[in-house]
Design an enzyme around this catalytic site. Structure first.
Site, short mmCIF file in Angstrom:
data_model
loop_
_atom_site.label_atom_id
_atom_site.label_comp_id
_atom_site.label_asym_id
_atom_site.label_seq_id
_atom_site.Cartn_x
_atom_site.Cartn_y
_atom_site.Cartn_z
NE ARG A 158 14.61 12.55 -37.57
CZ ARG A 158 15.25 12.32 -36.76
NH1 ARG A 158 16.02 13.19 -35.02
NH2 ARG A 158 15.64 10.96 -35.86
CB SER A 232 13.38 6.54 -39.67
OG SER A 232 14.09 6.60 -38.52
CD GLU A 328 12.97 11.32 -40.13
OE1 GLU A 328 13.66 12.59 -40.31
OE2 GLU A 328 12.87 10.49 -40.87
N1 EPU Z 1 11.14 -0.95 -31.95
C1 EPU Z 1 10.37 -1.73 -31.94
N2 EPU Z 1 10.50 -2.63 -33.18
C2 EPU Z 1 11.12 -2.31 -34.34
C3 EPU Z 1 12.76 -1.40 -33.91
C4 EPU Z 1 12.63 -0.74 -32.73
O1 EPU Z 1 9.69 -2.15 -31.52
O2 EPU Z 1 11.19 -3.01 -34.77
C5 EPU Z 1 11.26 -0.20 -30.05
C6 EPU Z 1 12.88 -0.34 -29.38
O3 EPU Z 1 12.19 -0.78 -28.23
C7 EPU Z 1 13.43 0.75 -29.27
C8 EPU Z 1 12.62 1.60 -30.05
O4 EPU Z 1 12.06 1.06 -30.64
O5 EPU Z 1 14.00 1.12 -27.81
C9 EPU Z 1 13.32 2.80 -30.55
O6 EPU Z 1 14.36 2.74 -31.60
P1 EPU Z 1 15.61 3.19 -32.04
O7 EPU Z 1 16.43 2.75 -30.82
O8 EPU Z 1 15.90 2.17 -33.32
O9 EPU Z 1 15.36 4.74 -33.07
P2 EPU Z 1 14.15 5.44 -33.29
O10 EPU Z 1 12.86 6.08 -32.13
O11 EPU Z 1 12.97 4.27 -34.13
C10 EPU Z 1 15.58 7.51 -33.78
C11 EPU Z 1 15.60 8.12 -34.77
C12 EPU Z 1 16.56 7.55 -35.61
C13 EPU Z 1 17.78 7.63 -35.52
C14 EPU Z 1 17.50 6.69 -33.95
C15 EPU Z 1 18.17 6.48 -32.98
C16 EPU Z 1 13.59 8.98 -35.62
C17 EPU Z 1 12.60 9.22 -36.26
N3 EPU Z 1 13.93 8.37 -35.89
O12 EPU Z 1 14.67 5.98 -34.28
O13 EPU Z 1 16.56 8.31 -37.33
O14 EPU Z 1 18.92 6.76 -36.01
O15 EPU Z 1 15.79 7.39 -32.84
O16 EPU Z 1 18.59 7.68 -32.10
O17 EPU Z 1 13.34 9.96 -34.71
C18 EPU Z 1 16.36 8.30 -39.44
O18 EPU Z 1 15.86 10.05 -38.93
O19 EPU Z 1 16.01 8.32 -40.48
C19 EPU Z 1 16.63 7.85 -38.18
C20 EPU Z 1 17.07 6.47 -38.64
#
Ligand code: EPU
Length: 332
Positions: A158, A232, A328
């Site tokens: 990012r 995010s 971010e």
């Molecule tokens: N999780 C929680 N609580 C929650 C949601 C998620 O504990 O309320 C945990 C879960 O264990 C899950 C992990 O967090 O396995 C990761 O969650 P998720 O797969 O939803 O991905 P993320 O790391 O929160 C990142 C990107 C997203 C992208 C997703 C999918 C960043 C900052 N965000 O989110 O990008 O869509 O991966 O690849 O890296 C964005 O940048 O705006 C965005 C939405």
């Protein structure tokens, strides 16, 4: 509301006055603004990754440069030139309808094409740098055009040069991507595999992958048109393994992704949820009920209220886990 208000131009739905909002349809339009010596200038694309916290004493250039054209191709690859004001998801749909692979995992990411290299957008195992070739931009101080190749952009998680060393200096007009005629699918992200399995798809096409991604995103990320948000809000922090080990004493189930021998990435969403801030609302500022990393404006929250809620989350996560979350989104 005056037409110089940013309210319709940002997905968090913040109201903020400006000195003027100027739509830019071509490179020529940028040069004309420079001739008029309007200043200071700020650039907005889809407005999906900014939190506006105050009125803006600036002219806002709204990127509306459109067009997707094939400028070169060989037996397997296609080089496309895309107007930076094109909607990112429309580009993904264009690629799929032309059977061109490489960005299907990035379906439904809000925002415009110019913001994609800036943020180095990523999702479900792919970052835009994997298909990026180059971009053209206009230096707003010198009035000159420059091409940035991949190595010039300093892409990171990012991150890019456009969020750091040359922040606010360049207006991105076009982005060139290399897409593939043969498809190397990336389904390593668990949720995609699971979704394809649920749909009974064993030999997925790029369209199947995009549809799986769209379904996953729609099931857990709020639609900004319905509940204002910027996706995010924080980056997933990269921390020393010792910090992960310390958290694991109380929470052995915490998820993490290896970075190198010394560091791991942990989900900010997990930290926020376990600091007690999932689905919490303070006034009209809050976190979404199905994803703790998405800060939402439940009604008429001001930028200041959103920022102060974000600071509370930072403090609570830091005091509980010793990890400082870094936004971010871009704060204006
Ligand atoms: N999780 C929680 N609580 C929650 C949601 C998620 O504990 O309320 C945990 C879960 O264990 C899950 C992990 O967090 O396995 C990761 O969650 P998720 O797969 O939803 O991905 P993320 O790391 O929160 C990142 C990107 C997203 C992208 C997703 C999918 C960043 C900052 N965000 O989110 O990008 O869509 O991966 O690849 O890296 C964005 O940048 O705006 C965005 C939405």
């Amino acid at each position: 509301m005056s037409q110089n208000n940013l309210l319709p131009y940002n997905t968090m739905r913040m109201s903020a006055t400006t000195k003027g909002i100027i739509p830019i349809y071509s490179e020529q339009d940028v040069f004309e603004v420079l001739v008029e010596e309007l200043s200071p200038l700020k650039i907005i694309g889809g407005g999906s990754n900014i939190l506006i916290t105050k009125d803006q004493d600036a002219y806002i250039l709204k990127n509306e440069i459109k067009g997707i054209e094939v400028i070169d191709e060989d037996i397997d690859k296609v080089l496309i030139k895309v107007g930076a004001g094109e909607n990112w998801h429309q580009l993904v749909m264009w690629a799929i309808s032309h059977d061109l692979g490489g960005i299907e995992n990035l379906a439904l990411i809000p925002g415009c094409v110019g913001a994609a290299p800036m943020q180095n957008i990523g999702a479900y195992g792919i970052e835009q740098e994997s298909v990026f070739h180059s971009l053209s931009a206009i230096n707003l101080e010198a009035g000159t055009t420059r091409v940035f190749f991949k190595e010039d952009c300093k892409f990171g998680y990012r991150e890019s040069i456009f969020k750091n060393e040359v922040k606010g200096k360049y207006f991105i007009t076009h982005v060139n991507y290399i897409l593939s005629k043969s498809h190397e699918l990336n389904t390593k992200y668990g949720a995609i595999n699971q979704k394809l399995e649920d749909l009974g798809i064993t030999n997925p096409s790029i369209e199947d992958i995009a549809n799986a991604v769209i379904e996953i995103r729609q099931s857990k990320l709020p639609d900004p048109k319905v509940i204002p948000n910027t996706g995010s809000f924080f980056k997933n922090p990269i921390v020393a393994i010792s910090i992960l080990e310390a958290i694991k004493v109380e929470y052995p189930e915490i998820v993490s992704y290896p970075v190198d021998d010394e560091k791991v990435k942990i989900p900010a969403a997990w930290l926020i949820q376990h600091a007690g801030y999932k689905g919490i609302r303070v006034g009209d500022a809050g976190t979404h009920k199905s994803h703790a990393l998405v800060l939402v404006n439940y009604g008429n929250a001001t930028g200041g209220e959103m920022l102060s809620f974000a600071k509370t989350i930072q403090e609570e996560v830091e005091s509980k886990f010793g990890v400082r979350l870094i936004p971010e989104v871009n704060i204006w």
